[in-house]
Write a protein that holds these residues in place. Structure first.
Motif, PDB file in Angstrom:
ATOM      1  N   SER A  99      72.925 -43.437   8.837  1.00  0.00           N
ATOM      2  CA  SER A  99      73.607 -43.960   7.621  1.00  0.00           C
ATOM      3  C   SER A  99      71.935 -44.261   6.615  1.00  0.00           C
ATOM      4  O   SER A  99      71.607 -43.370   5.675  1.00  0.00           O
ATOM      5  CB  SER A  99      74.067 -45.288   7.421  1.00  0.00           C
ATOM      6  OG  SER A  99      73.220 -46.530   7.891  1.00  0.00           O
ATOM      7  N   GLN A 100      70.813 -44.345   6.765  1.00  0.00           N
ATOM      8  CA  GLN A 100      70.443 -44.474   6.543  1.00  0.00           C
ATOM      9  C   GLN A 100      69.421 -42.774   6.266  1.00  0.00           C
ATOM     10  O   GLN A 100      68.398 -42.293   5.085  1.00  0.00           O
ATOM     11  CB  GLN A 100      68.531 -44.754   6.650  1.00  0.00           C
ATOM     12  CG  GLN A 100      68.711 -46.031   6.297  1.00  0.00           C
ATOM     13  CD  GLN A 100      67.369 -47.576   7.068  1.00  0.00           C
ATOM     14  OE1 GLN A 100      66.883 -46.689   7.529  1.00  0.00           O
ATOM     15  NE2 GLN A 100      68.467 -48.849   6.994  1.00  0.00           N
ATOM     16  N   PRO A 146      76.297 -58.484   9.647  1.00  0.00           N
ATOM     17  CA  PRO A 146      75.396 -59.666  10.110  1.00  0.00           C
ATOM     18  C   PRO A 146      75.482 -59.603  11.951  1.00  0.00           C
ATOM     19  O   PRO A 146      74.969 -59.877  12.312  1.00  0.00           O
ATOM     20  CB  PRO A 146      77.367 -60.773  10.158  1.00  0.00           C
ATOM     21  CG  PRO A 146      78.221 -60.437   9.367  1.00  0.00           C
ATOM     22  CD  PRO A 146      77.860 -59.238   9.240  1.00  0.00           C
ATOM     23  N   ALA A 147      75.984 -58.149  12.193  1.00  0.00           N
ATOM     24  CA  ALA A 147      75.879 -57.803  14.133  1.00  0.00           C
ATOM     25  C   ALA A 147      74.498 -57.024  13.453  1.00  0.00           C
ATOM     26  O   ALA A 147      74.436 -56.266  14.382  1.00  0.00           O
ATOM     27  CB  ALA A 147      77.538 -57.367  14.171  1.00  0.00           C
ATOM     28  N   GLY A 148      74.174 -56.322  12.438  1.00  0.00           N
ATOM     29  CA  GLY A 148      72.218 -55.668  12.156  1.00  0.00           C
ATOM     30  C   GLY A 148      73.437 -54.354  12.162  1.00  0.00           C
ATOM     31  O   GLY A 148      71.961 -53.405  12.218  1.00  0.00           O
ATOM     32  N   ILE A 149      73.998 -53.937  12.139  1.00  0.00           N
ATOM     33  CA  ILE A 149      74.476 -52.251  11.685  1.00  0.00           C
ATOM     34  C   ILE A 149      74.447 -51.712  10.255  1.00  0.00           C
ATOM     35  O   ILE A 149      75.035 -52.448   9.938  1.00  0.00           O
ATOM     36  CB  ILE A 149      76.151 -52.351  11.979  1.00  0.00           C
ATOM     37  CG1 ILE A 149      76.527 -52.701  13.940  1.00  0.00           C
ATOM     38  CG2 ILE A 149      77.080 -50.810  11.803  1.00  0.00           C
ATOM     39  CD1 ILE A 149      77.831 -53.023  14.044  1.00  0.00           C
ATOM     40  N   HIS A 150      74.144 -50.647  10.566  1.00  0.00           N
ATOM     41  CA  HIS A 150      73.602 -50.909   8.532  1.00  0.00           C
ATOM     42  C   HIS A 150      74.829 -49.900   8.269  1.00  0.00           C
ATOM     43  O   HIS A 150      75.293 -49.307   9.259  1.00  0.00           O
ATOM     44  CB  HIS A 150      72.349 -49.353   9.032  1.00  0.00           C
ATOM     45  CG  HIS A 150      71.090 -50.237   9.541  1.00  0.00           C
ATOM     46  ND1 HIS A 150      70.257 -51.140   8.264  1.00  0.00           N
ATOM     47  CD2 HIS A 150      70.044 -49.863  10.195  1.00  0.00           C
ATOM     48  CE1 HIS A 150      69.221 -51.557   8.998  1.00  0.00           C
ATOM     49  NE2 HIS A 150      69.560 -50.900  10.485  1.00  0.00           N
ATOM     50  N   HIS A 151      74.843 -49.739   7.153  1.00  0.00           N
ATOM     51  CA  HIS A 151      76.258 -49.083   6.298  1.00  0.00           C
ATOM     52  C   HIS A 151      75.420 -48.603   5.094  1.00  0.00           C
ATOM     53  O   HIS A 151      75.012 -49.431   3.786  1.00  0.00           O
ATOM     54  CB  HIS A 151      77.597 -50.400   6.141  1.00  0.00           C
ATOM     55  CG  HIS A 151      77.872 -51.148   7.096  1.00  0.00           C
ATOM     56  ND1 HIS A 151      79.101 -50.005   7.849  1.00  0.00           N
ATOM     57  CD2 HIS A 151      78.192 -51.878   7.557  1.00  0.00           C
ATOM     58  CE1 HIS A 151      79.215 -50.707   9.037  1.00  0.00           C
ATOM     59  NE2 HIS A 151      78.452 -52.237   9.082  1.00  0.00           N
ATOM     60  N   GLN A 176      85.659 -42.734  -2.060  1.00  0.00           N
ATOM     61  CA  GLN A 176      84.575 -43.767  -1.613  1.00  0.00           C
ATOM     62  C   GLN A 176      84.245 -43.014   0.033  1.00  0.00           C
ATOM     63  O   GLN A 176      84.724 -42.461   0.240  1.00  0.00           O
ATOM     64  CB  GLN A 176      84.989 -45.501  -2.027  1.00  0.00           C
ATOM     65  CG  GLN A 176      84.416 -45.768  -0.754  1.00  0.00           C
ATOM     66  CD  GLN A 176      84.426 -47.261  -0.840  1.00  0.00           C
ATOM     67  OE1 GLN A 176      85.474 -47.529  -1.328  1.00  0.00           O
ATOM     68  NE2 GLN A 176      83.988 -48.330   0.108  1.00  0.00           N
ATOM     69  N   VAL A 177      82.485 -43.277   0.142  1.00  0.00           N
ATOM     70  CA  VAL A 177      82.154 -42.934   1.537  1.00  0.00           C
ATOM     71  C   VAL A 177      81.685 -43.451   1.943  1.00  0.00           C
ATOM     72  O   VAL A 177      80.072 -43.961   1.105  1.00  0.00           O
ATOM     73  CB  VAL A 177      81.322 -41.520   0.710  1.00  0.00           C
ATOM     74  CG1 VAL A 177      80.918 -40.858   2.453  1.00  0.00           C
ATOM     75  CG2 VAL A 177      81.879 -40.584   0.276  1.00  0.00           C
ATOM     76  N   VAL A 178      81.440 -43.670   3.497  1.00  0.00           N
ATOM     77  CA  VAL A 178      80.884 -44.997   3.839  1.00  0.00           C
ATOM     78  C   VAL A 178      80.300 -44.095   4.862  1.00  0.00           C
ATOM     79  O   VAL A 178      80.173 -43.477   5.924  1.00  0.00           O
ATOM     80  CB  VAL A 178      81.867 -45.400   4.649  1.00  0.00           C
ATOM     81  CG1 VAL A 178      81.553 -46.642   5.475  1.00  0.00           C
ATOM     82  CG2 VAL A 178      82.861 -46.609   3.377  1.00  0.00           C
ATOM     83  N   VAL A 179      79.143 -44.457   5.559  1.00  0.00           N
ATOM     84  CA  VAL A 179      78.056 -43.836   6.477  1.00  0.00           C
ATOM     85  C   VAL A 179      77.749 -45.035   6.991  1.00  0.00           C
ATOM     86  O   VAL A 179      77.233 -46.148   6.612  1.00  0.00           O
ATOM     87  CB  VAL A 179      76.958 -43.064   5.916  1.00  0.00           C
ATOM     88  CG1 VAL A 179      76.261 -42.618   7.155  1.00  0.00           C
ATOM     89  CG2 VAL A 179      76.956 -41.936   4.333  1.00  0.00           C
ATOM     90  N   THR A 180      78.300 -45.047   8.924  1.00  0.00           N
ATOM     91  CA  THR A 180      77.924 -45.982   9.424  1.00  0.00           C
ATOM     92  C   THR A 180      76.950 -45.698  10.195  1.00  0.00           C
ATOM     93  O   THR A 180      76.867 -44.998  11.072  1.00  0.00           O
ATOM     94  CB  THR A 180      79.193 -46.953   9.846  1.00  0.00           C
ATOM     95  OG1 THR A 180      80.027 -47.976   8.703  1.00  0.00           O
ATOM     96  CG2 THR A 180      78.747 -48.503  10.933  1.00  0.00           C
ATOM     97  N   GLY A 181      76.009 -47.336  11.012  1.00  0.00           N
ATOM     98  CA  GLY A 181      74.963 -47.196  11.591  1.00  0.00           C
ATOM     99  C   GLY A 181      73.722 -46.142  11.727  1.00  0.00           C
ATOM    100  O   GLY A 181      73.368 -46.015  10.504  1.00  0.00           O
ATOM    101  N   GLU A 182      72.788 -46.011  12.835  1.00  0.00           N
ATOM    102  CA  GLU A 182      71.404 -45.562  12.706  1.00  0.00           C
ATOM    103  C   GLU A 182      71.720 -44.279  11.671  1.00  0.00           C
ATOM    104  O   GLU A 182      70.406 -44.305  11.347  1.00  0.00           O
ATOM    105  CB  GLU A 182      71.128 -45.260  14.358  1.00  0.00           C
ATOM    106  CG  GLU A 182      70.804 -46.193  15.287  1.00  0.00           C
ATOM    107  CD  GLU A 182      70.134 -47.407  14.437  1.00  0.00           C
ATOM    108  OE1 GLU A 182      68.898 -46.751  14.366  1.00  0.00           O
ATOM    109  OE2 GLU A 182      70.663 -48.412  14.742  1.00  0.00           O
TER     110      GLU A 182
END
Length: 102
Positions: A60-61, A22-27, A52-58
């Motif tokens: 991530s894409q 909701p804050a606009g942060i990409h995951h 499990q792997v998570v990539v957050t922020g700019e």
């Protein structure tokens, strides 16, 4: 403060799932399987981990755009405790670098 750093090589077994908070942060989330032979106290044993792997922020894409199920990757980052939907603790690798492996 001690370092928290993990490097793991594995096969992507679930395709990446992209989302935006909701804050606009990409995951981006995906899962890898690691299998290897390890020596412990002079004995050889099979090692298996599903992480499990998570990539957050700019990043991530850009880090995950070429990921598909079945490819091998080397992931570097830090581990953190998350909770599953039923409240069980799980360790998650927060990726800071992802490298495709042939």
């Amino acid at each position: 403060m001690t370092d928290n750093c993990l490097e793991l090589i594995g096969e992507v077994i679930k395709p990446p799932k992209l989302s935006t908070s909701p804050a606009g942060i990409h995951h981006c989330q995906f899962v890898i399987d690691h299998r290897s032979m390890q020596t412990e106290d002079g004995l050889t044993r099979n090692a298996f981990v599903r992480m499990q792997v998570v990539v957050t922020g700019e990043q991530s894409q850009s880090l995950t755009r070429d990921l598909t199920a079945g490819i091998n990757v080397k992931v570097r980052g830090f581990i953190n405790r998350h909770e599953s939907r039923n409240g069980n603790p799980i360790l998650v690798l927060h990726a800071q670098q992802i490298e495709m492996i042939n």
